[in-house]
Design a protein around this motif. Structure first.
Motif, PDB file in Angstrom:
ATOM      1  N   HIS A 278      29.178  24.920  59.718  1.00  0.00           N
ATOM      2  CA  HIS A 278      28.050  25.446  58.104  1.00  0.00           C
ATOM      3  C   HIS A 278      29.081  25.578  57.329  1.00  0.00           C
ATOM      4  O   HIS A 278      30.443  26.443  57.226  1.00  0.00           O
ATOM      5  CB  HIS A 278      28.020  26.460  59.553  1.00  0.00           C
ATOM      6  N   PHE A 279      28.169  26.033  56.221  1.00  0.00           N
ATOM      7  CA  PHE A 279      29.176  26.076  54.882  1.00  0.00           C
ATOM      8  C   PHE A 279      28.729  27.798  54.172  1.00  0.00           C
ATOM      9  O   PHE A 279      27.918  27.812  54.389  1.00  0.00           O
ATOM     10  CB  PHE A 279      28.575  25.292  53.879  1.00  0.00           C
ATOM     11  N   ALA A 280      29.174  28.197  54.161  1.00  0.00           N
ATOM     12  CA  ALA A 280      29.058  29.100  53.089  1.00  0.00           C
ATOM     13  C   ALA A 280      29.402  29.792  51.735  1.00  0.00           C
ATOM     14  O   ALA A 280      30.121  29.207  51.304  1.00  0.00           O
ATOM     15  CB  ALA A 280      30.740  30.977  53.536  1.00  0.00           C
ATOM     16  N   ASP A 281      28.019  29.864  51.068  1.00  0.00           N
ATOM     17  CA  ASP A 281      27.687  30.002  49.514  1.00  0.00           C
ATOM     18  C   ASP A 281      28.904  31.361  49.012  1.00  0.00           C
ATOM     19  O   ASP A 281      28.554  31.996  49.026  1.00  0.00           O
ATOM     20  CB  ASP A 281      26.448  29.544  49.265  1.00  0.00           C
ATOM     21  N   ILE A 282      30.267  30.595  48.044  1.00  0.00           N
ATOM     22  CA  ILE A 282      30.445  31.783  48.015  1.00  0.00           C
ATOM     23  C   ILE A 282      31.170  31.145  46.301  1.00  0.00           C
ATOM     24  O   ILE A 282      32.062  31.675  45.618  1.00  0.00           O
ATOM     25  CB  ILE A 282      31.899  32.127  48.844  1.00  0.00           C
ATOM     26  N   SER A 283      29.995  30.813  46.220  1.00  0.00           N
ATOM     27  CA  SER A 283      30.409  30.296  44.467  1.00  0.00           C
ATOM     28  C   SER A 283      30.722  31.413  43.518  1.00  0.00           C
ATOM     29  O   SER A 283      31.822  31.002  42.641  1.00  0.00           O
ATOM     30  CB  SER A 283      28.749  30.056  43.992  1.00  0.00           C
ATOM     31  N   TRP A 284      29.748  32.732  43.239  1.00  0.00           N
ATOM     32  CA  TRP A 284      30.862  33.645  42.292  1.00  0.00           C
ATOM     33  C   TRP A 284      31.934  34.453  43.287  1.00  0.00           C
ATOM     34  O   TRP A 284      32.219  34.883  42.273  1.00  0.00           O
ATOM     35  CB  TRP A 284      29.132  34.637  42.314  1.00  0.00           C
ATOM     36  N   GLU A 285      32.023  34.805  44.341  1.00  0.00           N
ATOM     37  CA  GLU A 285      33.016  35.485  44.416  1.00  0.00           C
ATOM     38  C   GLU A 285      34.037  34.607  44.694  1.00  0.00           C
ATOM     39  O   GLU A 285      35.029  35.484  44.057  1.00  0.00           O
ATOM     40  CB  GLU A 285      32.460  35.830  46.261  1.00  0.00           C
ATOM     41  N   SER A 286      34.058  32.590  44.397  1.00  0.00           N
ATOM     42  CA  SER A 286      35.399  32.689  44.082  1.00  0.00           C
ATOM     43  C   SER A 286      35.901  32.219  42.422  1.00  0.00           C
ATOM     44  O   SER A 286      36.808  32.139  43.042  1.00  0.00           O
ATOM     45  CB  SER A 286      34.994  30.952  44.449  1.00  0.00           C
ATOM     46  N   GLY A 287      34.799  32.979  41.903  1.00  0.00           N
ATOM     47  CA  GLY A 287      35.162  32.427  40.270  1.00  0.00           C
ATOM     48  C   GLY A 287      35.126  31.653  39.583  1.00  0.00           C
ATOM     49  O   GLY A 287      35.432  31.696  38.616  1.00  0.00           O
ATOM     50  N   GLY A 288      34.531  30.460  40.569  1.00  0.00           N
ATOM     51  CA  GLY A 288      34.342  28.780  39.917  1.00  0.00           C
ATOM     52  C   GLY A 288      33.064  28.922  39.497  1.00  0.00           C
ATOM     53  O   GLY A 288      33.107  27.450  39.020  1.00  0.00           O
ATOM     54  N   SER A 289      32.527  30.168  39.787  1.00  0.00           N
ATOM     55  CA  SER A 289      31.290  29.103  38.719  1.00  0.00           C
ATOM     56  C   SER A 289      30.246  29.135  37.715  1.00  0.00           C
ATOM     57  O   SER A 289      29.857  28.512  37.469  1.00  0.00           O
ATOM     58  CB  SER A 289      29.745  29.691  40.266  1.00  0.00           C
ATOM     59  N   VAL A 290      30.973  30.287  36.839  1.00  0.00           N
ATOM     60  CA  VAL A 290      30.979  30.076  35.440  1.00  0.00           C
ATOM     61  C   VAL A 290      32.367  30.536  34.954  1.00  0.00           C
ATOM     62  O   VAL A 290      33.459  30.187  35.555  1.00  0.00           O
ATOM     63  CB  VAL A 290      30.583  31.455  35.586  1.00  0.00           C
ATOM     64  N   ASN A 291      32.429  30.107  33.902  1.00  0.00           N
ATOM     65  CA  ASN A 291      33.222  30.237  32.844  1.00  0.00           C
ATOM     66  C   ASN A 291      34.151  31.786  32.879  1.00  0.00           C
ATOM     67  O   ASN A 291      33.734  32.448  33.366  1.00  0.00           O
ATOM     68  CB  ASN A 291      34.155  29.682  31.639  1.00  0.00           C
ATOM     69  N   GLU A 292      34.948  32.356  32.051  1.00  0.00           N
ATOM     70  CA  GLU A 292      36.063  33.009  32.290  1.00  0.00           C
ATOM     71  C   GLU A 292      35.349  34.182  31.238  1.00  0.00           C
ATOM     72  O   GLU A 292      35.334  35.694  31.699  1.00  0.00           O
ATOM     73  CB  GLU A 292      36.905  32.964  30.936  1.00  0.00           C
ATOM     74  N   HIS A 293      34.185  33.614  30.561  1.00  0.00           N
ATOM     75  CA  HIS A 293      32.934  34.807  29.857  1.00  0.00           C
ATOM     76  C   HIS A 293      32.152  35.103  30.756  1.00  0.00           C
ATOM     77  O   HIS A 293      30.729  36.281  30.153  1.00  0.00           O
ATOM     78  CB  HIS A 293      32.448  34.029  28.180  1.00  0.00           C
ATOM     79  N   GLY A 294      32.294  35.156  32.153  1.00  0.00           N
ATOM     80  CA  GLY A 294      30.972  34.935  33.000  1.00  0.00           C
ATOM     81  C   GLY A 294      29.679  33.713  32.546  1.00  0.00           C
ATOM     82  O   GLY A 294      28.394  34.338  33.458  1.00  0.00           O
ATOM     83  N   GLU A 295      30.320  33.137  32.023  1.00  0.00           N
ATOM     84  CA  GLU A 295      28.644  32.023  31.272  1.00  0.00           C
ATOM     85  C   GLU A 295      28.781  30.895  32.213  1.00  0.00           C
ATOM     86  O   GLU A 295      29.740  30.064  31.987  1.00  0.00           O
ATOM     87  CB  GLU A 295      28.520  31.987  30.463  1.00  0.00           C
TER      88      GLU A 295
END
Length: 559
Positions: A278-295
C-alpha cells in the motif's frame, strides 16, 4: 550575460551526429498547424541493449496526425541497432516492432526476468507490451493485462516506469495517464477563435479544460501477467491529475520504492510505500507537490538524483513557460524543500517550456548537472508575439558544488545548433567511452543526437547491476560511492526525463580520484561491498557475487 565565460577550456563539448549516426527519422506529432491537444505533447525514446551485445540501441516512439490517419498511412516506431561503429541500423521489422498507434512514450524493463529487455509503449488508446525473446519481440499486452482500461474518452497514457514495489523479485509497472480527451471532438481551427486562448491568441484547449485520468499501478504476478492494483494500493485520487512523468525511488531510505508523479496544471503527487503493498498519499505533507509559494505548476519532465552529495535523491522538474523549473531538495523523512531560487535556477526556463530533463554528470567532476530540452506548445503564439518562439534552445546547467547551477550551454556547444521544438529526451553512453550522450526528440522533426566529446577527461566508472534474488535489471538497487572523503548515492533506474528510458548503467564521475569504495544495497536486502574499485572501467555487479570488469561493453570507434 554568459555565466560560463572562462570555463570553455575545462568543459566537454557536444556534437550533433544525428545524420551520420543514422538517427535522422522524422517523428510525427500532429499536422504543421496544431489542431488539438493530442498534437502538443510529443514523443519520447528509449535506450536499451535489446540483443545483449553490450551496445545500447535506440527505440524511437512515433505519433501521427489527423491527415495521416485519415489517409490510412500513419507512421511507425523505430528500433535502431547500434552497429558498434558509431552508426545505427533500422531493424524494426526484423525485430517484430513498428507500432502505428498515436504513441507517447516508452519504458524498458525485463519484466519476466529472462535476461532480455522488454518494452512498454504508452498510447492514446490501448498500450502495448512487447516481450523480448532473444532479440525478437511479441506484442503481449492483452494477455499480460496491461493494455489499460477501455474508457470513454479513450485512456491517454504518457509516462511509465518499472520497479519492484513489493521486493518480490518481479518488476511492477506504473502508468501515468493524462487527460480525458476526445481527439475527434475537440479540434481547433487556425482561423476561428475557440473557447481557449493564450495572451489573447486562440490556441488548442489546455489540459485544465478537461478532466484528468486516474493513473494505474500493475502488480507483476510472476507468470507473465499483471494485476491492476491501483485502487487497492492507494494511488488513485479523488480528483485525478494530468499525469506526465513518474519516477520510482527510495526517497526516504527505508528500503522500498516510493512514487513521485509530475502532473500538468495541478499539484504533483508523492506516494510513500508503506512496505505492505500500500501507498500513502503524502503529497502535501512532503512539500513536493507545489512550489515554495504554494502554487501548483505545469510540470512535464522529471528527474531524480543526489545533486548535493548527501546520498538522498533530490527532485528536478521542468515546467511550462512563464514558470520556473523547480528543484526540490530531499531533507530526509519524506520532506522536500524548494531550493530553486537559492541555486540560481529561477530565471532559467522562464521564457521556455521545459520537457525532457536529466541529472547527469556530463563532465565527470563528481557533481550532477542538469540537461533540459525545451519547446513551446503552439506555433500560433509566435505570429503575434515573436519573442514567444515555438522552437526553443536546450540548456546544460553545470552544478558548482551544490552552491549554484551555471548555464554553460554556449560553452559546451549547444548554441551552435538550430533551435527545435524539443520534447522527450534519453541519455546514455552509447559509444562506451565514459561520458553521457544525449538524444532529444523534436516535434515533427528528426531527433537531435548529441555526442559528448571530452566528458571522459576526468575519472569515472559505470556499473551494470544484475539481480539474482532481486529483479534481473537490478532496478531500485542503491549504490553508495565513497571517494575523496565524499559519499554519494545513486540508484539503478531507467525511466526518468520525459516519456523516455535511459541507460540503466550507473555512471559515476570521480573527478581527480582514481578509485572509490562501493556499497551496493539490493532490493532483496542483499548488501555487497567492494573497496578501492579502479576508475575508468565498466563493471558488472552480480547480486551476492563479485564485481567484475564488463567484458560485453566494447568501446566504439568514432566515425
Amino acid at each position: 550575460m554568459n555565466q560560463s565565460a572562462g570555463m570553455e577550456g575545462t568543459l566537454p563539448s557536444f556534437r550533433d551526429i544525428t545524420d551520420e549516426a543514422g538517427l535522422g527519422y522524422e517523428i510525427t506529432c500532429g499536422n504543421p498547424v496544431t489542431e488539438s491537444l493530442v498534437d502538443v505533447n510529443g514523443q519520447g525514446a528509449c535506450f536499451l541493449d535489446y540483443d545483449g551485445d553490450g551496445l545500447l540501441d535506440v527505440y524511437l516512439v512515433n505519433g501521427s496526425s489527423r491527415s495521416l490517419d485519415r489517409a490510412g498511412n500513419p507512421p511507425h516506431d523505430y528500433l535502431l541497432r547500434n552497429q558498434g561503429d558509431g552508426t545505427f541500423w533500422d531493424v524494426t521489422k526484423i525485430a517484430g516492432l513498428g507500432d502505428k498507434n498515436w504513441s507517447s512514450g516508452c519504458a524498458v524493463g525485463d519484466y519476466d526476468n529472462d535476461g532480455d529487455s522488454d518494452i512498454y509503449l504508452t498510447n492514446y488508446g490501448p498500450n502495448k507490451l512487447y516481450r523480448n525473446r532473444a532479440g525478437t519481440f511479441s506484442e503481449v499486452s492483452d494477455e499480460a493485462g496491461v493494455s489499460g482500461p477501455k474508457w470513454t474518452p479513450p485512456k491517454w497514457s504518457m509516462g511509465a516506469a518499472f520497479a519492484d514495489v513489493d521486493n518480490d523479485g518481479d518488476l511492477d509497472l506504473y502508468v501515468a495517464n493524462f487527460t480525458a480527451f476526445d481527439r475527434e471532438k475537440f479540434v481547433s481551427s487556425p482561423t476561428v477563435a475557440g473557447p481557449c486562448q493564450l495572451k489573447g491568441v486562440p490556441i488548442v484547449c489546455a489540459p485544465d479544460f478537461f478532466h484528468g485520468q486516474q493513473d494505474l499501478l500493475y502488480s507483476n504476478d510472476g507468470d507473465g501477467t499483471f494485476t491492476d492494483v491501483s485502487d487497492a494500493a492507494g494511488i488513485q485520487l479523488d480528483t485525478p491529475g494530468h499525469g506526465f512523468a513518474v519516477v520510482f525511488s527510495d526517497y526516504d531510505h527505508d528500503g522500498d520504492q516510493d512514487i513521485y508523479v509530475a502532473n500538468d496544471v495541478g499539484p504533483n503527487s508523492y506516494f510513500e510505500n508503506n512496505g505492505d503493498g500500500h501507498f500513502a498519499d503524502i503529497s502535501w505533507e512532503s512539500g513536493g507537490s507545489v512550489n515554495e509559494h504554494g502554487e501548483p505548476e505545469g510540470s512535464m519532465g522529471l528527474t531524480i538524483g543526489d545533486y548535493n552529495n548527501d546520498t538522498l535523491p533530490d527532485i528536478f522538474i521542468t515546467n511550462f513557460i512563464e514558470q520556473s523549473n523547480t528543484l526540490y531538495e530531499n531533507e530526509g523523512n519524506n520532506k522536500f524543500v524548494d531550493q530553486t531560487a537559492s541555486l540560481g535556477l529561477f530565471a532559467t526556463g522562464l521564457n521556455e517550456s521545459g520537457w525532457g530533463t536529466k541529472f547527469i554528470d556530463f563532465d565527470n567532476d563528481g557533481w550532477l548537472d542538469i540537461f533540459i530540452a525545451n519547446g513551446h506548445t503552439d506555433e500560433r503564439l509566435e505570429r503575434r508575439f515573436p519573442t514567444d518562439t515555438y522552437a526553443q534552445p536546450n540548456y546544460m546547467l553545470r552544478n558548482v558544488k551544490a552552491e549554484r547551477f551555471v548555464d554553460v550551454s554556449h560553452a559546451v556547444g549547444l548554441r551552435n545548433f538550430q533551435n527545435k521544438v524539443g520534447r522527450g529526451s534519453a541519455f546514455a553512453d552509447f559509444d562506451n567511452d565514459g561520458d553521457v550522450d544525449v538524444l532529444v526528440i523534436n516535434k515533427n522533426d528528426k531527433p537531435t543526437f548529441l555526442r559528448n566529446d571530452g566528458g571522459n577527461r576526468l575519472n569515472w566508472f559505470a556499473i551494470r547491476a544484475q539481480g539474482v534474488g532481486s529483479n534481473r535489471d537490478g532496478i531500485g538497487t542503491k549504490i553508495l560511492v565513497e571517494s575523496g572523503g565524499v559519499r554519494r548515492g545513486f540508484e539503478v533506474r531507467g525511466s526518468d526525463s520525459y516519456l523516455s528510458s535511459n541507460d540503466m548503467r550507473v555512471q559515476v564521475g570521480l573527478g581527480a580520484n582514481k578509485s572509490a569504495d562501493i556499497d551496493i544495497r539490493w532490493p532483496s536486502g542483499q548488501r555487497d561491498r567492494y573497496e578501492t574499485v579502479a576508475a575508468n572501467r565498466f563493471y558488472l555487479a552480480v547480486e551476492g557475487q563479485s564485481l567484475d570488469v564488463e567484458r560485453s561493453a566494447p568501446p566504439i570507434k568514432q566515425p
